[in-house]
Motif scaffolding. Structure first.
Motif, PDB file in Angstrom:
ATOM      1  N   PRO A  67      36.392  43.360  73.426  1.00 32.92           N
ATOM      2  CA  PRO A  67      37.414  42.682  72.610  1.00 32.92           C
ATOM      3  C   PRO A  67      38.724  42.491  73.365  1.00 32.92           C
ATOM      4  N   ASN A  68      38.897  43.181  74.480  1.00 29.30           N
ATOM      5  CA  ASN A  68      40.116  43.044  75.284  1.00 29.30           C
ATOM      6  C   ASN A  68      40.025  41.914  76.307  1.00 29.30           C
ATOM      7  N   ARG A  69      38.891  41.212  76.351  1.00 21.35           N
ATOM      8  CA  ARG A  69      38.729  40.096  77.280  1.00 21.35           C
ATOM      9  C   ARG A  69      39.404  38.854  76.715  1.00 21.35           C
ATOM     10  N   ILE A  70      40.185  38.160  77.545  1.00 19.19           N
ATOM     11  CA  ILE A  70      40.847  36.920  77.152  1.00 19.19           C
ATOM     12  C   ILE A  70      40.507  35.829  78.160  1.00 19.19           C
ATOM     13  N   GLU A  71      40.851  34.599  77.812  1.00 16.46           N
ATOM     14  CA  GLU A  71      40.622  33.471  78.710  1.00 16.46           C
ATOM     15  C   GLU A  71      41.697  33.456  79.790  1.00 16.46           C
ATOM     16  N   ALA A  72      41.277  33.398  81.046  1.00 20.02           N
ATOM     17  CA  ALA A  72      42.239  33.354  82.157  1.00 20.02           C
ATOM     18  C   ALA A  72      43.030  32.052  82.112  1.00 20.02           C
ATOM     19  N   ARG A  73      44.301  32.145  82.428  1.00 17.79           N
ATOM     20  CA  ARG A  73      45.178  30.979  82.368  1.00 17.79           C
ATOM     21  C   ARG A  73      45.045  30.072  83.590  1.00 17.79           C
ATOM     22  N   CYS A  74      44.703  30.670  84.729  1.00 20.97           N
ATOM     23  CA  CYS A  74      44.658  29.918  85.989  1.00 20.97           C
ATOM     24  C   CYS A  74      43.282  29.301  86.212  1.00 20.97           C
ATOM     25  N   ALA A  75      43.260  28.044  86.638  1.00 15.01           N
ATOM     26  CA  ALA A  75      41.998  27.341  86.880  1.00 15.01           C
ATOM     27  C   ALA A  75      41.243  27.927  88.070  1.00 15.01           C
ATOM     28  N   ALA A  76      41.954  28.580  88.992  1.00 12.24           N
ATOM     29  CA  ALA A  76      41.310  29.140  90.187  1.00 12.24           C
ATOM     30  C   ALA A  76      40.947  30.611  90.015  1.00 12.24           C
ATOM     31  N   TYR A  77      41.228  31.177  88.861  1.00 11.13           N
ATOM     32  CA  TYR A  77      40.979  32.602  88.664  1.00 11.13           C
ATOM     33  C   TYR A  77      39.484  32.903  88.761  1.00 11.13           C
ATOM     34  N   GLY A  78      39.176  34.012  89.407  1.00 13.21           N
ATOM     35  CA  GLY A  78      37.781  34.377  89.637  1.00 13.21           C
ATOM     36  C   GLY A  78      37.377  34.094  91.067  1.00 13.21           C
ATOM     37  N   ARG A  79      37.804  32.939  91.592  1.00 15.42           N
ATOM     38  CA  ARG A  79      37.586  32.624  93.003  1.00 15.42           C
ATOM     39  C   ARG A  79      38.733  33.161  93.852  1.00 15.42           C
ATOM     40  N   CYS A  80      39.944  33.005  93.354  1.00 17.44           N
ATOM     41  CA  CYS A  80      41.144  33.373  94.099  1.00 17.44           C
ATOM     42  C   CYS A  80      41.331  34.886  94.114  1.00 17.44           C
ATOM     43  N   GLY A  81      41.746  35.412  95.266  1.00 18.71           N
ATOM     44  CA  GLY A  81      41.999  36.840  95.387  1.00 18.71           C
ATOM     45  C   GLY A  81      43.458  37.208  95.190  1.00 18.71           C
ATOM     46  N   GLY A  82      44.278  36.275  94.712  1.00 22.42           N
ATOM     47  CA  GLY A  82      45.700  36.541  94.559  1.00 22.42           C
ATOM     48  C   GLY A  82      46.042  37.477  93.418  1.00 22.42           C
ATOM     49  N   CYS A  83      45.217  37.544  92.392  1.00 16.75           N
ATOM     50  CA  CYS A  83      45.435  38.470  91.283  1.00 16.75           C
ATOM     51  C   CYS A  83      44.084  38.829  90.680  1.00 16.75           C
ATOM     52  N   ALA A  84      44.067  39.866  89.839  1.00 15.20           N
ATOM     53  CA  ALA A  84      42.773  40.389  89.412  1.00 15.20           C
ATOM     54  C   ALA A  84      42.684  40.750  87.934  1.00 15.20           C
ATOM     55  N   MET A  85      43.732  40.484  87.127  1.00 15.21           N
ATOM     56  CA  MET A  85      43.707  40.993  85.758  1.00 15.21           C
ATOM     57  C   MET A  85      43.996  39.943  84.696  1.00 15.21           C
ATOM     58  N   GLN A  86      43.877  38.663  85.051  1.00 19.33           N
ATOM     59  CA  GLN A  86      44.164  37.613  84.067  1.00 19.33           C
ATOM     60  C   GLN A  86      43.178  37.600  82.896  1.00 19.33           C
ATOM     61  N   HIS A  87      42.017  38.190  83.075  1.00 15.57           N
ATOM     62  CA  HIS A  87      41.012  38.195  82.014  1.00 15.57           C
ATOM     63  C   HIS A  87      41.208  39.350  81.033  1.00 15.57           C
ATOM     64  N   ILE A  88      42.256  40.148  81.229  1.00 11.99           N
ATOM     65  CA  ILE A  88      42.502  41.332  80.411  1.00 11.99           C
ATOM     66  C   ILE A  88      43.753  41.116  79.564  1.00 11.99           C
ATOM     67  N   SER A  89      43.700  41.490  78.298  1.00 14.04           N
ATOM     68  CA  SER A  89      44.859  41.351  77.422  1.00 14.04           C
ATOM     69  C   SER A  89      46.028  42.173  77.972  1.00 14.04           C
ATOM     70  N   GLU A  90      47.258  41.764  77.624  1.00 14.81           N
ATOM     71  CA  GLU A  90      48.438  42.452  78.142  1.00 14.81           C
ATOM     72  C   GLU A  90      48.448  43.920  77.749  1.00 14.81           C
ATOM     73  N   ASP A  91      48.093  44.224  76.497  1.00 17.01           N
ATOM     74  CA  ASP A  91      48.090  45.614  76.041  1.00 17.01           C
ATOM     75  C   ASP A  91      47.096  46.455  76.836  1.00 17.01           C
ATOM     76  N   GLU A  92      45.915  45.894  77.097  1.00 20.83           N
ATOM     77  CA  GLU A  92      44.911  46.637  77.835  1.00 20.83           C
ATOM     78  C   GLU A  92      45.326  46.822  79.294  1.00 20.83           C
ATOM     79  N   GLN A  93      46.017  45.841  79.865  1.00 26.69           N
ATOM     80  CA  GLN A  93      46.521  45.997  81.231  1.00 26.69           C
ATOM     81  C   GLN A  93      47.471  47.191  81.314  1.00 26.69           C
ATOM     82  N   ARG A  94      48.357  47.313  80.319  1.00 26.78           N
ATOM     83  CA  ARG A  94      49.289  48.451  80.308  1.00 26.78           C
ATOM     84  C   ARG A  94      48.537  49.764  80.143  1.00 26.78           C
ATOM     85  N   THR A  95      47.493  49.745  79.315  1.00 24.46           N
ATOM     86  CA  THR A  95      46.697  50.948  79.119  1.00 24.46           C
ATOM     87  C   THR A  95      46.036  51.382  80.426  1.00 24.46           C
ATOM     88  N   ILE A  96      45.488  50.415  81.166  1.00 22.42           N
ATOM     89  CA  ILE A  96      44.849  50.728  82.449  1.00 22.42           C
ATOM     90  C   ILE A  96      45.860  51.316  83.422  1.00 22.42           C
TER      91      ILE A  96
END
Length: 248
Positions: A67-96
């Motif tokens: 339920p903490n999975r969200i739609e990534a905002r960036c079209a290159a997300y998943g291929r790009c290694g620039g960031c790794a947490m766009q698929h995670i809700s903000e609250d869950e990112q803070r929890t991690i």
């Protein structure tokens, strides 16, 4: 010589997460970190890199999403290694992040705070002020690629913009590609360092050959148009110098 065994897709439940959002697969033996997988999900993955104490894997399919999975905002997300947490809700990112800090204090520091303060919350987008963008002239694509390396390959991600880079650099990926493509040294610019401060934005172009006078004009015009400070780096860090000397 024995033939290397071909890697096959595997299915597992994720039972933990690393500080950078990789899921930890519940499999026997060596730990497997699955980029893009969330705690509690059932996923299919394939191992890509083998380390001494763990393997790294590519996510193939999310069979049962969190339920903490969200739609990534960036079209290159998943291929790009620039960031790794766009698929995670903000609250869950803070929890991690909180769990990582708590575990490090307990496991490494052998300490436990008497109390925890509420986390400091920052903007979820356009927060990255420092970056190193890779650059490569790719004749097969008919353009110069500017961006971060791909997550599972050494290639530069074919991207148009970046949602995590601070403004105004977030929207300069394509303009930078077009700028470098117009230079006589388009194949001799391997990277651009980005630094965004409150009062200025600086770009440091690593150049393997000196730019021509015409190149310098194009770089100056680009800096003026986008209110950037342009620097050139022909050698080591001590060779960085502004394209235009300070007027002070």
């Amino acid at each position: 010589m024995a033939r290397r065994r071909r890697k096959e897709p595997e299915t597992a439940v994720i039972n933990g997460a690393t500080h950078d959002g990789r899921g930890i697969a519940d499999v026997p033996g060596k730990k497997v970190f699955v980029a893009g997988a969330l705690d509690g999900e059932e996923v299919q993955f394939i191992r890509r890199k083998s380390r001494r104490n763990f393997d790294e894997a590519e996510l193939l399919e999310v069979i049962r999403p969190s339920p903490n999975r969200i739609e990534a905002r960036c079209a290159a997300y998943g291929r790009c290694g620039g960031c790794a947490m766009q698929h995670i809700s903000e609250d869950e990112q803070r929890t991690i992040k909180f769990r990582t800090l708590r575990d490090n204090l307990e496991r490494i520091g052998k300490v436990e705070p008497d109390s925890w303060l509420e986390p400091i919350v920052a903007p979820a987008w356009h927060y990255r002020r420092r970056a190193r963008l890779a650059v490569k002239d790719v004749p097969a694509k008919g353009r110069v690629l500017v961006g971060f390396r791909e997550r599972h390959a050494p290639f530069i991600t074919d991207m148009q913009r970046c949602e995590v880079l601070a403004r105004p650099v977030d929207a300069l990926i394509t303009p930078l590609s077009e700028l470098i493509a117009s230079l006589s040294i388009r194949a001799r610019v391997p990277q651009i360092e980005v630094a965004v401060a409150e009062n200025a934005t600086a770009l440091v172009f690593r150049v393997l050959d000196p730019p021509s006078p015409e190149d310098e004009v194009l770089l100056q015009e680009f800096g003026t148009a986008h209110q950037l400070r342009i620097y050139l780096q022909p050698g080591g860090l001590d060779s960085v110098a502004p394209l235009l000397p300070d007027k002070d």
